[in-house]
Enzyme design. Sequence first.
Site, mmCIF file in Angstrom:
data_model
loop_
_atom_site.group_PDB
_atom_site.id
_atom_site.type_symbol
_atom_site.label_atom_id
_atom_site.label_comp_id
_atom_site.label_asym_id
_atom_site.label_seq_id
_atom_site.Cartn_x
_atom_site.Cartn_y
_atom_site.Cartn_z
ATOM 1 N N ARG A 51 0.852 -1.193 0.000
ATOM 2 C CA ARG A 51 0.000 0.000 0.000
ATOM 3 C C ARG A 51 0.897 1.255 0.000
ATOM 4 O O ARG A 51 2.125 1.153 0.006
ATOM 5 C CB ARG A 51 -0.919 -0.009 1.218
ATOM 6 C CG ARG A 51 -0.165 0.178 2.518
ATOM 7 C CD ARG A 51 -1.050 0.068 3.747
ATOM 8 N NE ARG A 51 -0.362 0.591 4.907
ATOM 9 C CZ ARG A 51 -0.798 0.487 6.158
ATOM 10 N NH1 ARG A 51 -1.934 -0.142 6.399
ATOM 11 N NH2 ARG A 51 -0.108 1.016 7.144
ATOM 12 N N ASP B 99 5.917 -7.435 1.506
ATOM 13 C CA ASP B 99 5.259 -6.807 2.662
ATOM 14 C C ASP B 99 4.872 -7.894 3.652
ATOM 15 O O ASP B 99 5.100 -9.092 3.382
ATOM 16 C CB ASP B 99 3.999 -6.029 2.193
ATOM 17 C CG ASP B 99 3.665 -4.831 3.078
ATOM 18 O OD1 ASP B 99 3.420 -5.048 4.274
ATOM 19 O OD2 ASP B 99 3.644 -3.688 2.580
ATOM 20 N N ASP C 146 9.024 -10.153 5.861
ATOM 21 C CA ASP C 146 9.164 -9.303 7.040
ATOM 22 C C ASP C 146 10.596 -8.791 6.995
ATOM 23 O O ASP C 146 11.549 -9.582 7.096
ATOM 24 C CB ASP C 146 8.918 -10.137 8.307
ATOM 25 C CG ASP C 146 9.070 -9.302 9.579
ATOM 26 O OD1 ASP C 146 9.699 -8.228 9.539
ATOM 27 O OD2 ASP C 146 8.561 -9.740 10.616
ATOM 28 N N VAL C 147 10.759 -7.488 6.835
ATOM 29 C CA VAL C 147 12.105 -6.939 6.598
ATOM 30 C C VAL C 147 13.047 -7.123 7.783
ATOM 31 O O VAL C 147 14.247 -6.918 7.654
ATOM 32 C CB VAL C 147 12.069 -5.436 6.193
ATOM 33 C CG1 VAL C 147 11.370 -5.259 4.856
ATOM 34 C CG2 VAL C 147 11.439 -4.580 7.289
ATOM 35 N N TYR D 203 11.602 6.938 16.096
ATOM 36 C CA TYR D 203 11.457 7.072 14.644
ATOM 37 C C TYR D 203 12.618 7.883 14.063
ATOM 38 O O TYR D 203 13.249 7.475 13.089
ATOM 39 C CB TYR D 203 10.116 7.739 14.337
ATOM 40 C CG TYR D 203 9.749 7.809 12.874
ATOM 41 C CD1 TYR D 203 9.320 6.679 12.190
ATOM 42 C CD2 TYR D 203 9.803 9.020 12.167
ATOM 43 C CE1 TYR D 203 8.962 6.736 10.855
ATOM 44 C CE2 TYR D 203 9.440 9.095 10.832
ATOM 45 C CZ TYR D 203 9.018 7.950 10.175
ATOM 46 O OH TYR D 203 8.669 8.021 8.844
ATOM 47 N N LYS E 134 15.574 6.951 11.244
ATOM 48 C CA LYS E 134 15.624 7.635 9.946
ATOM 49 C C LYS E 134 16.959 8.367 9.754
ATOM 50 O O LYS E 134 17.443 8.514 8.628
ATOM 51 C CB LYS E 134 14.430 8.589 9.810
ATOM 52 C CG LYS E 134 13.076 7.872 9.748
ATOM 53 C CD LYS E 134 12.988 6.884 8.588
ATOM 54 C CE LYS E 134 11.602 6.278 8.415
ATOM 55 N NZ LYS E 134 11.519 5.322 7.291
ATOM 56 N N THR F 263 -0.866 8.910 3.142
ATOM 57 C CA THR F 263 -0.975 7.439 3.158
ATOM 58 C C THR F 263 -1.634 7.034 4.477
ATOM 59 O O THR F 263 -1.888 7.874 5.334
ATOM 60 C CB THR F 263 0.413 6.773 3.088
ATOM 61 O OG1 THR F 263 1.123 7.099 4.281
ATOM 62 C CG2 THR F 263 1.211 7.223 1.877
#
Length: 243
Positions: free
Chosen positions: A16, A37, A59-60, A152, A156, A187
Site C-alpha cells: 500500500r 510486505d 518481514d524486513v 522514529y 531515519k 498514506t
Amino acid sequence: MGQLDGKVALITGGARGQGAAEGELFAAEGATVVLADVLDEQGEKTAGGIPSADYRHLDVTSEQGWDEVTAEIVARHGRLDVLVNNAGILTAHKLVNVPFDEWSRTVAVNQTGVFLGMRAAARAMLEAGNGGSIINTSSVAGLVGIFGSTSYSATKWAVRGMTKVAAKELGPKGVRVNSIHPGYIETDMLDDVGDDREKMARSVPLRRTGQPIDIAQTALFLASEASSYITGQELVVDGGTYG
Ligand code: NAD
C-alpha cells in the site's frame, strides 16, 4: 520505451501507500516488479492490479526472509537491479515516555530492515555484475529533530548515515545508493498521526500535503539512468518545508 525496461525491482512495504505507487510507476516504465510486505492479502491485491508485478511475503526484520526473497528473484529473473527499502513504521513518544519495546520494534523494522535489505541486494547486485540502484526511504525526521519522535527519528537518521557509507563502498562496482526524505505524504501512515490535514497543508510552502506519486516519481528518478551520476545523496520531497 520505458525508463526501466529490462530491470528487476524489489520494493518493500509494497502492499500500500508509497511502495504500491512505486510498484505501479516502475512497472509502467518497463520494470519487472516484486512487491514485498507483511500485509499479504493487500499485497496480493496490489500486485494483482499491476501487470509485471508479483507479491512475496517478506518481514524486513528477518535475515532469512531477505536471503530467500533475493535468492528467488535472482533464480527466477537472473538479476536484481533496483531495491527500494520503503517498509517502515511510525512511532511517537517523548523521550522520557518511550517504551523499550517500541524503541526495539522501530529499530528492527526501520533500521535493521534497511541494513539487511541493502546487504542482501548488494550481494545479489555485485554477483550479477550489472550495477544497480538502492533507494532508502528515510524522512524529514532523518534531517532535523522532530518533537516527540525519538525512536522514529533515530532510525531515519541511521538510514541516512548507512546510505552514505554504502554509496562509498558500492560506488566502484556501479551500485548507487541514495535516500529519499518525504515530508507529509497522504498514506495510511499519516492517518495514524491523526493530525489536521488542512493545518498540515498550510504549514507547507507549496501549500499541499504530498501524494504517494510524488515519492514514486523521485524513486523512479533515482532508479533510472537519469540519475546515473548521483550517489550518497538525500533527496528531500516535502514541498519546501525543511529547505
Ligand atoms: P504505509 O504505512 O502506508 O506503508 C508502510 C508499509 O510498510 C505497509 O504496507 C506496511 O505493512 C509495511 N511494513 C511495516 N512493517 C513491515 C515489515 N516488518 N516488513 C515488511 N513490510 C512492513 O506508509 P507510507 O507512508 O507508504 O510509508 C512508506 C515509507 O515512507 C516508510 O518508511 C515511512 O517511514 C516513510 N515516510 C512516510 C511519511 C508520510 O508522511 N507518510 C513521511 C516520511 C517518511
